[in-house]
Design a protein around this motif. Structure first.
Motif, short mmCIF file in Angstrom:
data_model
loop_
_atom_site.label_atom_id
_atom_site.label_comp_id
_atom_site.label_asym_id
_atom_site.label_seq_id
_atom_site.Cartn_x
_atom_site.Cartn_y
_atom_site.Cartn_z
N SER A 312 0.85 -1.19 0.31
CA SER A 312 0.00 -0.10 -0.06
C SER A 312 0.84 1.33 -0.07
O SER A 312 2.06 1.33 0.55
CB SER A 312 -0.90 -0.07 1.11
OG SER A 312 0.08 0.11 2.43
N GLU A 383 -4.74 -3.71 -8.24
CA GLU A 383 -5.26 -2.83 -7.26
C GLU A 383 -6.96 -3.30 -6.72
O GLU A 383 -7.35 -3.53 -7.87
CB GLU A 383 -5.45 -1.47 -8.01
CG GLU A 383 -5.73 -0.46 -6.88
CD GLU A 383 -5.81 1.00 -7.48
OE1 GLU A 383 -6.43 1.71 -6.76
OE2 GLU A 383 -5.40 1.26 -8.56
N ARG A 385 -9.97 -1.68 -5.72
CA ARG A 385 -10.66 -0.23 -6.04
C ARG A 385 -11.84 -0.15 -5.47
O ARG A 385 -12.48 0.84 -4.90
CB ARG A 385 -10.36 -0.12 -7.29
CG ARG A 385 -9.04 0.21 -7.91
CD ARG A 385 -9.39 0.80 -9.37
NE ARG A 385 -8.09 0.88 -10.19
CZ ARG A 385 -7.68 0.94 -11.42
NH1 ARG A 385 -9.28 1.06 -12.35
NH2 ARG A 385 -6.72 1.28 -11.89
N THR A 406 -2.61 -4.45 -4.34
CA THR A 406 -2.41 -3.03 -3.94
C THR A 406 -3.48 -2.36 -3.50
O THR A 406 -4.55 -2.68 -4.00
CB THR A 406 -1.38 -2.33 -4.93
OG1 THR A 406 -2.36 -1.85 -5.75
CG2 THR A 406 -0.43 -2.94 -5.48
N HIS A 408 -4.35 1.86 -2.02
CA HIS A 408 -4.09 3.28 -1.84
C HIS A 408 -4.46 3.59 -0.29
O HIS A 408 -5.52 3.66 -0.13
CB HIS A 408 -4.75 4.33 -2.79
CG HIS A 408 -4.36 4.17 -4.08
ND1 HIS A 408 -2.98 4.67 -4.46
CD2 HIS A 408 -4.90 3.67 -5.37
CE1 HIS A 408 -2.88 4.43 -5.56
NE2 HIS A 408 -3.92 3.96 -6.10
#
Length: 561
Positions: A312, A383, A385, A406, A408
């Motif tokens: 992250s 990712e 999301r 991953t 954010h």
């Protein structure tokens, strides 16, 4: 200078510098790619270029020089013309009272040595340098980019300024090629071509920071954009819509993709080109910057047959590189690895990589559903999301797959409440995640111009650091010695050369699982993880400051954003 595979095996495998298995893999790939095996060994991080250089020099009974660490005077360099240096792989890197110091990829080229002696009238001291080290040194022959562009377009620009219609005579192909070549040579990841009111600004992103490189007349901006559109097979007659594309180019013998994004702005069309060069990005877990304690945690997590590994951080912090480095270790013939990415930036041999494409309904969620039906052992989701992708990924991690992805998030702990907010049940989050790696990228101090200096506690007042962090730095001392780069030609006078990661690695222990089940906030989870022995990114950065890897300013810049 190349050696036979038998000779190299004796030099590298028998003493234990390279494993027999790695050597056989390198030998096979060298035949497939029609490249020297030495080149493959370095490319695949089986041995460093410097270590291989030392071993070859020792075998040849010549001293070794790493030209990357040498500051070469232009006067000395030009003793050998650039064309000869490039063709013969020879660099004059120093001159003293005893004669010339010459680096050669083939130090037994006695014909070349005799030519140098005759041409200069000097004694020649020969050193062995690796071909890649010599290629790096060849860039010192080049003029500064502003001088180069002066030579390319100065005459035409003077006519334009006088009002003559000479724009069509501008060598735009050479201009675009030169911009890309300079960006490559300066290790840039991105090129920004920006139209301003009266000029066009060219900027390179080097080690994560944008640098102004030069300005060009606004009158040639549209020509440059059109040339790039032609290369990327985009519409040249469209000026009011965003366009994306890519093309393949070659610099110094390396072919690589250039991803192009063009958007209309108030003063024209802005172009951003991303250079997807393997030379710039190497996927090697040991070289990411993880200190030994965190490296052990990650290596332990990737040995587990199922569960989730999360990386992250903000955009551009190296998350994908971390996951690719893990995939490189896991990529074995006996396992089936599939990925869903947006975009697929680098091909990994032996891995099934799917590109997200909304036009054909391949989203992260739909692609992931398809992958699960492909009998995978390991899955990478570019990712997480949304809640749909999160749910499928967590379910896959619970049903016998190792899932890498991953998110954010600013800290490792923040990912856990975020997954719950996406609608994932706390018990599923607690039982499916193995480890979370939060990271940032800091610029490394240039080793060629690194200098030490002393600082006091008062010098750190401007950073508003906690007493705990300051004490971690000073350890009871009044003054400490840290490092910085003065700036030199190698680092484009920035004082920095290359980047490394700073990390915090959160292991999923029982007390963390209990907090997740209780829907604890990120602060409580972070606090418990630190009690469990987790080092925060700021603390990891401070350790790298003390080791002379980076500067306090860099660590603060990326952790206090």
């Amino acid at each position: 200078m190349t050696f036979s595979p038998q000779k190299l095996r004796k030099m590298l495998v028998e003493p234990g510098f390279v494993s027999q298995k790695d050597f056989e893999i390198a030998l096979k790939r060298a035949k497939e790619k029609n490249k020297p095996i030495e080149e493959i060994l370095v490319e695949e991080n089986m041995i460093s270029d410097r270590d291989l250089g030392w071993l070859v020099a020792e075998e040849l009974s010549f001293p070794f020089v790493d030209l990357r660490k040498e500051s070469i005077s232009p006067d000395v360099l030009k003793i050998v013309p650039e064309l000869v240096a490039k063709m013969q792989k020879v660099i004059v890197f120093d001159k003293d009272k005893d004669g010339l110091k010459v680096a050669m990829a083939n130090p037994r080229d006695y014909k070349m040595i005799k030519w140098l002696e005759k041409k200069t009238g000097e004694k020649i001291k020969v050193y062995y340098a690796t071909p890649s080290s010599i290629r790096e040194a060849l860039k010192f022959y080049r003029k500064e980019i502003k001088e180069e562009f002066n030579d390319i377009i100065q005459a035409q620009l003077q006519r334009i300024e006088k009002g003559e219609k000479e724009v069509e005579k501008i060598p735009v192909i050479r201009i675009v090629d030169t911009i890309i070549q300079y960006a490559y040579e300066n290790r840039s990841s991105d090129i920004h071509i920006e139209p301003l009111e009266k000029e066009t600004r060219i900027r390179f992103r080097i080690d994560g920071v944008l640098h102004n490189v030069l300005t060009l007349p606004k009158s040639i901006h549209n020509l440059i954009v059109s040339r790039i559109k032609v290369l990327a097979k985009l519409r040249t007659d469209e000026h009011f819509a965003a366009q994306d594309g890519k093309f393949i180019t070659e610099v110094e013998g390396e072919k690589f993709d250039v991803r192009v994004s063009i958007v209309p702005v108030t003063e024209g069309e802005k172009v951003v080109m991303r250079l997807l060069s393997e030379r710039i990005r190497r996927f090697d877990l040991d070289s990411l910057g993880l200190l030994e304690r965190d490296l052990k945690k990650v290596r332990s997590a990737i040995k587990k047959p199922f569960g989730m590994i999360l990386a992250s951080g903000p955009t551009g912090c190296g998350k994908t590189t971390t996951l690719y480095s893990i995939l490189k270790i896991l990529n074995k013939p006996e396992v089936n690895i599939s990925t869903i990415e947006d975009p697929v930036e680098y091909d990994i041999e032996g891995v099934n990589q799917i590109q997200v494409n909304p036009k054909t309904n391949i989203t992260f969620a739909n692609g992931l559903r398809s992958i699960v039906r492909q009998d995978p052992d390991i899955i990478m989701v570019g990712e997480i999301r949304d809640s749909e992708t999160a749910g499928i990924a967590i379910n896959a991690a619970m049903t016998g797959h190792l899932v890498l992805s991953t998110m954010h998030a600013n800290t490792a702990a923040t990912n856990l409440p975020r997954l719950i907010d996406m609608g994932i049940e706390p018990f599923l989050v607690a039982s499916s995640i193995n480890i979370i790696i939060a990271q940032r990228l800091v610029r490394k101090i240039c080793t060629k111009c690194r200098e030490s200096y002393e600082i006091t506690r008062k010098d750190l007042d401007k950073f508003h650091l906690s007493e705990e962090i300051i004490e971690r730095l000073f350890r009871g001392k009044k003054k400490i010695r840290v490092f910085r780069g003065k700036g030199c030609r190698s680092c484009v006078n920035t004082g920095y050369l290359g980047r490394t990661g700073i990390f915090e690695v959160l292991e999923m222990k029982e007390n963390i699982q209990r907090l997740i089940m209780q829907k604890a906030d990120a602060g409580q989870i972070q606090e418990q993880a630190i009690k469990n022995g987790m080092t925060t990114m700021l603390e990891d950065g401070i350790e790298k400051v003390l080791l002379g890897i980076t500067t306090i300013e860099e660590v603060i810049r990326v952790t206090k954003q």
